[in-house]
Design a protein around this motif. Structure first.
Motif, PDB file in Angstrom:
ATOM      1  N   ALA A   1       0.738  -1.054  -0.387  1.00 21.24           N
ATOM      2  CA  ALA A   1       0.268   0.189   0.437  1.00 21.24           C
ATOM      3  C   ALA A   1       0.636   1.303  -0.129  1.00 21.24           C
ATOM      4  O   ALA A   1       0.100   2.792   0.235  1.00 21.24           O
ATOM      5  CB  ALA A   1      -1.075  -0.320   1.296  1.00 21.24           C
ATOM      6  N   GLY A   2       2.272   0.522   0.461  1.00 17.06           N
ATOM      7  CA  GLY A   2       3.289   1.770  -0.330  1.00 17.06           C
ATOM      8  C   GLY A   2       3.960   2.691   1.549  1.00 17.06           C
ATOM      9  O   GLY A   2       4.319   4.307   1.187  1.00 17.06           O
ATOM     10  N   PHE A   3       3.616   2.275   2.010  1.00 18.03           N
ATOM     11  CA  PHE A   3       4.083   2.391   3.718  1.00 18.03           C
ATOM     12  C   PHE A   3       5.397   1.893   3.784  1.00 18.03           C
ATOM     13  O   PHE A   3       6.271   1.377   2.761  1.00 18.03           O
ATOM     14  CB  PHE A   3       4.027   1.741   4.867  1.00 18.03           C
ATOM     15  N   ARG A   4       6.406   2.889   4.168  1.00 19.87           N
ATOM     16  CA  ARG A   4       7.280   2.660   4.620  1.00 19.87           C
ATOM     17  C   ARG A   4       8.224   2.788   5.534  1.00 19.87           C
ATOM     18  O   ARG A   4       7.475   3.721   6.662  1.00 19.87           O
ATOM     19  CB  ARG A   4       8.512   3.981   2.980  1.00 19.87           C
ATOM     20  N   VAL A   5       9.965   2.119   5.733  1.00 15.23           N
ATOM     21  CA  VAL A   5      10.102   1.972   7.215  1.00 15.23           C
ATOM     22  C   VAL A   5      10.168   2.834   8.133  1.00 15.23           C
ATOM     23  O   VAL A   5      11.004   3.518   7.496  1.00 15.23           O
ATOM     24  CB  VAL A   5      10.908   0.677   7.442  1.00 15.23           C
ATOM     25  N   ARG A   6       9.901   3.097   8.930  1.00 16.60           N
ATOM     26  CA  ARG A   6      10.202   4.643  10.084  1.00 16.60           C
ATOM     27  C   ARG A   6      11.964   3.973  10.873  1.00 16.60           C
ATOM     28  O   ARG A   6      12.865   4.952  10.947  1.00 16.60           O
ATOM     29  CB  ARG A   6       9.649   5.406  10.330  1.00 16.60           C
ATOM     30  N   ALA A   7      11.019   2.740  11.318  1.00 16.77           N
ATOM     31  CA  ALA A   7      11.807   2.767  12.583  1.00 16.77           C
ATOM     32  C   ALA A   7      11.896   1.533  12.599  1.00 16.77           C
ATOM     33  O   ALA A   7      10.918   1.019  12.762  1.00 16.77           O
ATOM     34  CB  ALA A   7      11.682   3.687  13.352  1.00 16.77           C
ATOM     35  N   ARG A   8      12.971   0.321  13.701  1.00 14.64           N
ATOM     36  CA  ARG A   8      12.248  -1.478  14.008  1.00 14.64           C
ATOM     37  C   ARG A   8      12.566  -0.464  15.490  1.00 14.64           C
ATOM     38  O   ARG A   8      13.774   0.370  16.136  1.00 14.64           O
ATOM     39  CB  ARG A   8      13.386  -1.840  13.804  1.00 14.64           C
ATOM     40  N   VAL A   9      11.226  -1.034  16.670  1.00 17.79           N
ATOM     41  CA  VAL A   9      11.475  -0.843  18.180  1.00 17.79           C
ATOM     42  C   VAL A   9      11.545  -2.169  18.754  1.00 17.79           C
ATOM     43  O   VAL A   9      10.969  -2.588  18.539  1.00 17.79           O
ATOM     44  CB  VAL A   9       9.669   0.242  17.669  1.00 17.79           C
ATOM     45  N   LEU A  10      12.333  -1.817  19.388  1.00 21.90           N
ATOM     46  CA  LEU A  10      12.164  -3.121  20.199  1.00 21.90           C
ATOM     47  C   LEU A  10      11.549  -2.678  22.380  1.00 21.90           C
ATOM     48  O   LEU A  10      12.171  -1.439  22.743  1.00 21.90           O
ATOM     49  CB  LEU A  10      13.537  -3.722  20.655  1.00 21.90           C
ATOM     50  N   THR A  11      11.007  -2.705  22.853  1.00 14.52           N
ATOM     51  CA  THR A  11      10.220  -2.757  23.765  1.00 14.52           C
ATOM     52  C   THR A  11      10.783  -3.873  24.805  1.00 14.52           C
ATOM     53  O   THR A  11      10.957  -5.151  24.763  1.00 14.52           O
ATOM     54  CB  THR A  11       8.691  -3.573  23.312  1.00 14.52           C
ATOM     55  N   VAL A  12      11.317  -3.630  25.815  1.00  9.27           N
ATOM     56  CA  VAL A  12      12.168  -4.161  27.038  1.00  9.27           C
ATOM     57  C   VAL A  12      10.833  -3.275  28.302  1.00  9.27           C
ATOM     58  O   VAL A  12      10.816  -2.117  28.533  1.00  9.27           O
ATOM     59  CB  VAL A  12      13.035  -3.796  27.260  1.00  9.27           C
ATOM     60  N   ARG A  13      10.926  -4.276  29.423  1.00  6.00           N
ATOM     61  CA  ARG A  13       9.829  -4.071  30.402  1.00  6.00           C
ATOM     62  C   ARG A  13      11.099  -4.406  31.530  1.00  6.00           C
ATOM     63  O   ARG A  13      11.487  -5.503  31.808  1.00  6.00           O
ATOM     64  CB  ARG A  13       8.477  -5.025  30.804  1.00  6.00           C
ATOM     65  N   VAL A  14      11.264  -2.564  32.102  1.00  6.71           N
ATOM     66  CA  VAL A  14      12.266  -3.260  33.226  1.00  6.71           C
ATOM     67  C   VAL A  14      11.477  -3.664  34.764  1.00  6.71           C
ATOM     68  O   VAL A  14      10.221  -3.066  34.896  1.00  6.71           O
ATOM     69  CB  VAL A  14      13.333  -1.431  33.077  1.00  6.71           C
TER      70      VAL A  14
END
Length: 258
Positions: free
Chosen positions: A237-250
């Protein structure tokens, strides 16, 4: 102060008040969130680990910095979610998708048919996990009270079957406060199993894009978790990657017995 809050971004400080990382601090249903955590130039990720564990104890930490995430994992934490942050800048809009006879896109809203369909679509094997009652509560709150954000009506819709029953939806809000680019955010796009593999997901996605453009907003964003097959639809559909996001619970800080 370990965290110095500004109007938009905040700084995580070392014990000597040296700025170590930039981030945005918010609260989501009682859970503190440190998002877009980025080490400042010259700050080694390993130096941040002890500071994060102490000063962001109990936070959900989201970072595009893979070295920081790796340092936290090396210290015993776990990546809870790995996803890709994507944007569509609405310069080249797809044409609306024609629906089969009897099917239609209706006004956004929430009902029991939609709740049942999404619970079936998001089963235990879905990359984003099972649809929970708390998810239903959050969507209802958006429509009932506008909290935490109200739906963006032009970009949201329900998929209605020939009997007028809800069989899926796209739910958008915008501009949302958790991004720095004033974009529309696709909070959820789901189709009940009985309506899948018929192009309805793309129809809902295109509706969101065109509705965001109609509302005069600059772009549409979303987060797609690793392993979600919908990623192919977003790319097409034309979306482009902005960032890869990693989630960590502290984890919460341990209490020391006296």
């Amino acid at each position: 102060m370990p965290v110095r809050q500004g109007n938009t971004d905040s700084l995580l400080l070392g014990d000597d008040d040296t700025p170590l990382a930039r981030m945005r601090v918010t609260d989501e249903d009682g859970t503190p969130v440190a998002s877009d955590v980025r080490p400042l130039p010259g700050v080694a990720p390993a130096r941040l680990v002890a500071q994060v564990r102490r000063d962001l104890a109990g936070f959900r930490l989201e970072t595009p910095d893979e070295a920081l995430a790796a340092a936290l994992v090396s210290d015993g934490l776990t990546v809870a979610r790995a996803a890709t942050d994507m944007r569509h800048h609405l310069a080249d809009l797809p044409e609306p998708v024609a629906l089969p006879d009897g099917w239609a896109l209706g006004a956004p809203g929430w009902d029991d048919d939609l709740a049942e369909g999404l619970a079936a679509a998001y089963g235990p094997d879905h990359p984003d996990g099972r649809w929970e009652p708390s998810d239903t509560d959050e969507v209802r709150a958006m429509f009932d009270t506008g909290e935490p954000v109200p739906p963006l009506v032009p970009a949201s819709a329900r998929l209605l079957d020939p009997d007028g029953r809800s069989a899926g939806h796209v739910l958008c809000a915008g501009p949302v406060p958790w991004t720095d680019d004033g974009c529309v955010w696709i909070l959820n796009l789901g189709v009940a199993p009985r309506a899948q593999r018929r192009g309805f997901g793309r129809a809902l996605l295109v509706h969101a894009l065109r509705g965001a453009h109609e509302a005069g907003l600059p772009s549409v964003g979303l987060s797609v978790v690793d392993g979600n097959p919908a990623r192919r639809m977003y790319d097409a559909a034309g979306f482009r990657v902005r960032a890869r996001v990693l989630t960590v619970r502290v984890p919460e800080a341990r209490r020391v017995r006296e």
